[in-house]
Design an enzyme around this catalytic site. Structure first.
Site, PDB file in Angstrom:
ATOM      1  N   ARG A 205      64.223 -13.290 -44.515  1.00  0.00           N
ATOM      2  CA  ARG A 205      65.283 -12.347 -44.897  1.00  0.00           C
ATOM      3  C   ARG A 205      65.507 -11.281 -43.822  1.00  0.00           C
ATOM      4  O   ARG A 205      65.297 -10.099 -44.054  1.00  0.00           O
ATOM      5  CB  ARG A 205      64.978 -11.701 -46.250  1.00  0.00           C
ATOM      6  CG  ARG A 205      64.849 -12.734 -47.346  1.00  0.00           C
ATOM      7  CD  ARG A 205      64.535 -12.125 -48.686  1.00  0.00           C
ATOM      8  NE  ARG A 205      64.536 -13.168 -49.720  1.00  0.00           N
ATOM      9  CZ  ARG A 205      64.151 -12.987 -50.974  1.00  0.00           C
ATOM     10  NH1 ARG A 205      63.755 -11.802 -51.379  1.00  0.00           N
ATOM     11  NH2 ARG A 205      64.186 -13.972 -51.834  1.00  0.00           N
ATOM     12  N   ASP A 277      62.936 -20.271 -27.040  1.00  0.00           N
ATOM     13  CA  ASP A 277      61.820 -21.004 -26.423  1.00  0.00           C
ATOM     14  C   ASP A 277      60.515 -20.226 -26.237  1.00  0.00           C
ATOM     15  O   ASP A 277      59.519 -20.784 -25.782  1.00  0.00           O
ATOM     16  CB  ASP A 277      62.270 -21.661 -25.108  1.00  0.00           C
ATOM     17  CG  ASP A 277      62.517 -20.635 -24.004  1.00  0.00           C
ATOM     18  OD1 ASP A 277      62.268 -19.436 -24.233  1.00  0.00           O
ATOM     19  OD2 ASP A 277      62.956 -21.055 -22.918  1.00  0.00           O
ATOM     20  N   ASP A 279      59.260 -18.252 -24.155  1.00  0.00           N
ATOM     21  CA  ASP A 279      58.597 -18.432 -22.861  1.00  0.00           C
ATOM     22  C   ASP A 279      58.438 -17.128 -22.068  1.00  0.00           C
ATOM     23  O   ASP A 279      58.009 -17.150 -20.911  1.00  0.00           O
ATOM     24  CB  ASP A 279      59.351 -19.460 -22.008  1.00  0.00           C
ATOM     25  CG  ASP A 279      60.707 -18.941 -21.558  1.00  0.00           C
ATOM     26  OD1 ASP A 279      61.166 -17.901 -22.095  1.00  0.00           O
ATOM     27  OD2 ASP A 279      61.313 -19.567 -20.674  1.00  0.00           O
TER      28      ASP A 279
HETATM   29  C1  NAG Z   1      59.715 -14.808 -49.653  1.00  0.00           C
HETATM   30  C2  NAG Z   1      58.928 -15.547 -48.647  1.00  0.00           C
HETATM   31  O1  NAG Z   1      59.455 -16.364 -47.902  1.00  0.00           O
HETATM   32  N1  NAG Z   1      57.659 -15.225 -48.563  1.00  0.00           N
HETATM   33  C3  NAG Z   1      56.779 -15.845 -47.618  1.00  0.00           C
HETATM   34  C4  NAG Z   1      56.215 -14.838 -46.694  1.00  0.00           C
HETATM   35  O2  NAG Z   1      55.247 -15.342 -45.841  1.00  0.00           O
HETATM   36  C5  NAG Z   1      54.168 -15.951 -46.498  1.00  0.00           C
HETATM   37  C6  NAG Z   1      53.201 -16.375 -45.448  1.00  0.00           C
HETATM   38  O3  NAG Z   1      53.814 -17.185 -44.499  1.00  0.00           O
HETATM   39  C7  NAG Z   1      54.658 -17.082 -47.388  1.00  0.00           C
HETATM   40  O4  NAG Z   1      53.552 -17.615 -48.110  1.00  0.00           O
HETATM   41  C8  NAG Z   1      55.688 -16.545 -48.369  1.00  0.00           C
HETATM   42  O5  NAG Z   1      56.233 -17.599 -49.118  1.00  0.00           O
END
Ligand code: NAG
Ligand code: NAG
Ligand code: NAG
Ligand code: NAG
Length: 418
Positions: A205, A277, A279
């Site tokens: 997000r 990438d 890099d």
């Molecule tokens: C809302 C979401 O995508 N949460 C993720 C945030 O990161 C952790 C660790 O990678 C995930 O387990 C969650 O699903």
């Protein structure tokens, strides 16, 4: 002759007070005309206490205030702060290294007509579980400018609900805490502009958008597997302009910059730069709207006629601008310096999703020097030197009065600082 001059002078005053004043000179986007606490009184925050007379919490607890600071440092809060409507928060007035609000989040739900500038909101693991660092669930007309926000336990900066006319400009939205680790939802039909802002180290997000959105000259760095700019992923309709942004993958990045779009996400996309990438050099390219790099969204031929930036920068100029001035940049703290100068500057090599901001390399909110406030004999928030130089009275509480240009005297001072 004198009479005529006086007549024209009064006419100019009349014109200035009738045309819609900007929140501050240079304000842009959907929230540009927010009036904040103008017309109300001035409140000087005089201590770093969590509550009580002279505290930030007390300052923003009532409507119709322009809030300035005679102290700098970390305001450690135990419970969340709720900002009232018709409030201006001018963090740039704080001496020393400015203000960090640390320990929990801040709600702007219902905070209609607020201006917030040059302040850091860092929530952290002591904040309420399942809450955002900044939340807006309803309300209209708000502008956040040069705000550094981090360490949300749910989202970091979240707009979700009946919200209209919001601008987030020149800000840093960073390090949503694991496991949720979110930059934030930007979900409303009422219009949100995100301008020259850095999203960094959020798993997902960065942002997730639904509704009416303008996303211009931003930098998104080291998003996680959840996604960079998430294009709706929804049955609801969205209408967005996505122009002249920079997307740079980092160590945590495992997906493309745009994900989860569908035919309900209508967007004008132009001149977005992508460097996937990792890099260590800036060697990306501008995405072509005709390739599939944008995820399957409904690409528009023309931009939506939303209020926009005064100067549309090229993506790489936007990157330079974000590096030099995003966030509470009058005096950057250790966190923003680290994010910008170590992580972003590595162009893909350094960056991490974090669980505990008090652990290395972040080490908590750092040290913020308190500084010495300038002399202000009448305690009205405007220093004597400025009053003397600009024709207001250093011995009379006259800071809330409206000046001939339509701003309150204190706003002219506030706006002169940045
Ligand atoms: C809302 C979401 O995508 N949460 C993720 C945030 O990161 C952790 C660790 O990678 C995930 O387990 C969650 O699903
Ligand atoms: C601020 O907090 C300190 C320490 O708790 C206390 O001594 C002081 O009286 C407080 N100031 C105000 C104005 O309440
Ligand atoms: C949002 O801004 C527009 C344009 O200035 C205005 O017409 C509209 O009433 C505002 N919306 C709200 C809810 O204040
Ligand atoms: C200055 O006047 C305003 C009302 O205009 C008042 O709210 C404020 O407390 C006064 N400040 C001081 C320091 O007296």
């Amino acid at each position: 002759m004198m009479k005529l001059t006086a007549y024209f002078a009064s006419l100019l005053v009349f014109v200035a007070s009738c045309s819609a004043l900007l929140a501050f000179p240079g304000a842009e986007g959907f929230g540009a005309q927010t009036t904040g606490g103008r017309g109300g009184s001035v409140y000087v925050v005089t201590n770093l206490n969590d509550s009580g007379t002279g505290s930030f919490r007390d300052a923003v607890s009532q409507s119709g205030r322009i809030v300035v600071f005679s102290v700098g440092g970390i305001i450690k809060i135990s419970s969340r702060i709720v900002v009232s409507s018709h409030v201006t928060i001018a963090g740039q007035t704080a001496p020393g290294q400015g203000i960090t609000v640390y320990g929990n989040g801040v709600s702007y739900s219902g905070a209609d007509n607020t201006i917030t500038r040059h302040i850091r909101y860092r929530m952290g693991t002591t904040g309420d579980s399942g809450k955002d660092a900044i939340t807006i669930a309803n309300g209209a007309n708000m502008i956040f400018d040069h705000v550094s926000v981090s360490w949300g336990r749910d989202e970091t900066f979240s707009i979700n609900g009946d919200v209209s006319n919001v601008t987030i400009s020149d800000s840093i939205i960073a390090q949503g805490l694991e496991t949720h680790s979110c930059g934030g939802l930007i979900q409303t039909d009422g219009g949100v502009s995100i301008i020259r802002t850095l999203y960094i180290d959020n798993q997902t997000r960065n942002p997730k958008v639904k509704g009416v959105n303008e996303f211009v000259n931003n930098v998104v760095y080291n998003w996680g597997g959840g996604g960079g700019y998430i294009a709706g992923d929804s049955a609801g309709q969205s209408y967005a302009n996505i122009m002249n942004n920079v997307f740079i993958s980092g160590p945590s990045t495992t997906v493309t910059a745009f994900t989860r779009g569908n035919a309900n996400f209508h967007a004008y996309v132009s001149n977005n730069y992508y460097d996937p990438d990792k890099d260590g050099t800036l060697n990306g390219w501008v995405l072509s709207p005709t390739t599939d790099n944008y995820s399957p969204i409904d690409i528009q031929a023309a931009r939506y006629p939303y209020p926009t930036v005064n100067t549309l920068l090229s993506p790489l100029d936007a990157l330079t601008k974000v590096r030099s001035s995003a966030g509470a940049s009058k005096s950057r703290d250790s966190i923003d310096n680290y994010l910008i100068n170590t992580e972003l500057a590595s162009f893909g090599k350094v960056g991490a999703l974090i669980t505990d901001p008090t652990a290395s390399p972040i080490n908590g909110p750092g040290t913020i020097t308190s500084g010495t406030p300038p002399k202000d004999t009448d305690d009205d928030g405007i220093p004597d030197d400025y009053e003397t130089a600009h024709g207001t009275n250093p011995n009379v509480n006259d800071s809330a009065q409206i000046a001939s240009n339509g701003y309150a005297n204190i706003e002219n001072y506030i706006n002169s600082l940045v």
